[in-house]
Design an enzyme around this catalytic site. Structure first.
Site, short mmCIF file in Angstrom:
data_model
loop_
_atom_site.label_atom_id
_atom_site.label_comp_id
_atom_site.label_asym_id
_atom_site.label_seq_id
_atom_site.Cartn_x
_atom_site.Cartn_y
_atom_site.Cartn_z
N CYS A 274 -32.30 -29.41 -35.94
CA CYS A 274 -32.02 -28.42 -35.00
C CYS A 274 -32.74 -27.05 -35.57
CB CYS A 274 -30.85 -28.22 -34.39
SG CYS A 274 -29.44 -28.94 -35.50
N ARG A 303 -28.33 -37.33 -45.70
CA ARG A 303 -27.00 -36.53 -45.65
C ARG A 303 -26.23 -37.10 -47.09
NH1 ARG A 303 -25.26 -36.55 -39.33
NH2 ARG A 303 -27.00 -35.08 -38.72
N GLN A 321 -33.41 -40.05 -36.47
CA GLN A 321 -33.00 -39.83 -35.10
C GLN A 321 -34.05 -39.68 -34.08
OE1 GLN A 321 -30.30 -36.48 -35.60
NE2 GLN A 321 -28.55 -37.68 -35.25
N ASP A 323 -34.50 -37.87 -32.13
CA ASP A 323 -33.90 -36.37 -31.57
C ASP A 323 -34.77 -35.61 -30.81
OD1 ASP A 323 -31.96 -34.55 -32.22
OD2 ASP A 323 -32.62 -33.89 -34.11
N HIS A 325 -34.65 -31.31 -28.68
CA HIS A 325 -33.88 -30.11 -28.57
C HIS A 325 -34.84 -29.68 -27.24
CE1 HIS A 325 -32.97 -30.92 -32.75
NE2 HIS A 325 -31.77 -30.67 -32.36
N LYS A 406 -19.97 -31.29 -24.93
CA LYS A 406 -20.79 -32.38 -25.08
C LYS A 406 -20.50 -33.79 -24.31
CE LYS A 406 -18.76 -34.12 -29.16
NZ LYS A 406 -18.71 -34.42 -30.82
N HIS A 454 -28.76 -30.07 -27.63
CA HIS A 454 -29.25 -31.21 -28.71
C HIS A 454 -29.06 -32.51 -28.01
CE1 HIS A 454 -28.44 -28.02 -31.77
NE2 HIS A 454 -27.75 -27.60 -30.96
#
Length: 585
Positions: A274, A303, A321, A323, A325, A406, A454
């Site tokens: 992000c 991570r 991911q 992912d 945004h 979320k 997100h």
């Protein structure tokens, strides 16, 4: 009281019964905690060095538990003072620590059944006769640090399952047996998809078969998001401490970050994408006309997860991911969330996960940032978006992130197991002046902070592939399979034709192998069917060579008879099935 709440009380009460049985059988055992969990319960123990429980002794423990249950003992609640509690549990150091950590005005309660008393808030059932003695089973033991602290004592955690009826237990155990057969770690080795190296925990070594599927999955999602109006970006894997401090991750997430140093500056390998997306947004002046801006990134994140929490490719340290945004205005939130929901439903349909989709709306937690009016508006926007897409949802009060509410999307696999994969989170904080200070010029010619959404459909590609391996038991849809077609000649004389067939299909983008080795045809077909679970096995011989045709054995030959095709006809058949992402063969 709801049935599930009563069942949780049964499970918690069984945890106490198990603790009593174990303390009787293993004198000197120290007891810690024993909560109810999904499908059962556990209890943590410290056993004497010379008298430790092993899984081989589980039947003896279960027998003792059933003896206690047969006594029809009441679970008796009692309120006591802190001094009384400390005296009562003076020989149980873990209970003493818990008592000393209680707030000064906390009501301290114990529950007693038979001769066993435990420190517990409850609630419990009234009497052991409410528990069916054939509806539970001890399952396994595992190590567990006291209070989750790796610097503290390693305790022995005993897990058990428990249900309202014996048949429910039998069904669950059958499901576990089937799940064991489908375990992605076993199939990953059997199908030569990947391997995991204990010297490099949480990192995946993808083999050609597995990587073929990984790339296919990623390319599939890439096409989907581009068609849906996203722009693909890529941000650095290593970014400076200063950025992570401004985003807030350095203060809240540092323990999970891999940190390195260069030229006397600290950097972190990115655990999420992000901040990078907002750095791209901030790289030039933006207008309200640029919004919504949808930035997709298949960014590799790392991570520092504790090694004890890792699980195959389902939970790893290094992952990617699907992912994205979405940077937008307040007014665009409902439309953008609704657009995402439609995309997610479309994707899940291609995997057969659209029938039992569970959706939860997580609302503001107590420690949220931002004013209540903003939260009200954000929660209403997510709810309105679901309604506009015909998606039913359940409210999860207080389960939102500190920065915004979320939606969480949970799919149900072939065994009825639930996997939370998709999510969309509404964030007013990261783009704010206090964080990364994203701004755009509005229609009023003034600067405004945008909203950030997100979102991910699959979540981690690694985890989603693990789910797919277990859901399909390795029998993947043809469009996803690493080997869509296997060509098997009936004898060595037809190897050249088998290779011609494979070359023709390969030129059409079909993943195919010609098996021209010395093994006989039957052994080849048996191996291909059992090890690779290939959707289409083409048998070619004199007739096929003469007619430029193939005879296709479908993976589930008992359901679909074999069929002859002209070579070009079969090629077009497979291309049509794969391009439509047909969830089968």
């Amino acid at each position: 009281m709801a049935v599930d709440e009563h069942l949780q009380m049964v499970r918690h009460s069984l945890a106490h019964v198990m603790a009593e049985a174990i303390v009787k059988l293993y004198p000197g055992t120290k007891i810690a905690i024993g909560p109810a969990i999904e499908n059962g319960f556990y209890y943590d123990f410290e056993f004497p060095a010379d008298n430790k429980l092993t899984e081989d002794a589980f039947p003896a423990v279960e027998k003792e538990m059933r003896k206690i249950l047969a006594g029809n003992f009441d679970f008796v609640r009692k309120e006591i003072s802190k001094a009384e509690a400390l005296e009562l549990f003076k020989d149980q150091p873990y209970k003493v620590e818990l008592i000393n950590d209680l707030p000064e005005n906390e009501t301290i309660t114990t529950y007693t059944q038979d001769t066993f008393t435990d420190l517990c808030r409850g609630p419990h059932i009234s009497n052991t006769k409410e528990i069916n003695a054939q509806s539970f089973k001890l399952m396994k033991m595992a190590g567990a640090y006291w209070r989750g602290d790796s610097e503290r004592t390693m305790l022995s955690r005993v897990y058990a399952v428990a249900f309202a009826k014996p048949n429910d237990l039998k069904d669950y155990l059958k499901m576990l047996e089937e799940a064991d057969k489908r375990d992605h770690r076993k199939l990953g080795v059997q199908m030569d998809l990947f391997h995991l190296d204990p010297e490099d925990p949480g990192q995946i070594f993808w083999h050609p078969n597995g990587w073929s599927m990984y790339v296919t999955l990623q390319d599939y999602m890439r096409k989907k998001v581009i068609q849906d109006g996203y722009l693909e970006v890529n941000t650095p894997a290593v970014m400076p401490r200063t950025l992570w401090e401004r985003s807030g991750h350095w203060g809240h997430y540092q323990k999970n970050m891999f940190i390195t140093e260069s030229e006397k500056r600290l950097f972190a390998i990115k655990p999420m994408n992000c901040p990078g997306a907002l750095e791209i947004f901030n790289s030039r002046t933006r207008s309200y006309k640029d919004l919504p801006l949808r930035l997709a990134e298949f960014g590799h994140c790392v991570r520092n997860e504790p090694s004890g929490t890792l699980h195959g490719i389902m939970r790893v340290r290094g992952f990617v991911q699907d992912d994205a945004h979405i940077i937008c205005t307040d007014e665009q939130i409902v439309d953008e969330v609704a657009k995402f929901c439609r995309l997610l439903k479309d994707v899940y349909k291609d995997f057969g996960f659209d029938k039992n989709l569970l959706v939860k709306l997580s609302t503001r937690p107590e420690d949220h940032v931002g004013d209540d009016a903003t939260w009200d508006r954000a929660e209403a926007a997510l709810a309105d978006a679901c309604k506009s897409c015909g998606i039913e949802f359940e409210i999860q009060p207080g389960e939102g992130a500190f920065y915004g509410p979320k939606l969480e999307f949970t799919l149900v696999d072939a065994l009825g197991r639930q996997w939370q994969c998709g999510t969309i989170q509404l964030d007013y904080q990261l783009p704010s002046a206090e964080r990364l200070n994203a701004q755009y010029i509005g229609a009023d010619n003034q600067k405004h902070h945008p909203v950030m959404l997100h979102r991910a459909v699959l979540g981690s590609l690694e985890r989603f592939l693990g789910i797919l391996i277990e859901n399909y038991a390795g029998a993947f849809p043809a469009w996803l399979h690493f080997e869509q077609v296997a060509v098997v000649p009936v004898g060595q004389d037809f190897n050249d034709y088998a290779q011609k067939v494979a070359d023709t299909l390969r030129k059409a983008g079909i993943r195919v192998n010609a098996y021209t080795d010395d093994d006989n045809m039957k052994s080849k077909i048996k191996a291909i069917s059992s090890e690779h679970k290939t959707p289409y096995i083409l048998v070619v011989g004199a007739k096929e060579q003469e007619e430029n045709s193939v005879t296709c054995r479908f993976r589930f030959s008992s359901q679909i008879p074999q069929r002859s095709f002209k070579l070009e006809e079969f090629r077009d058949y497979v291309v049509e099935k794969t391009e439509s992402h047909f969830n089968g063969i």
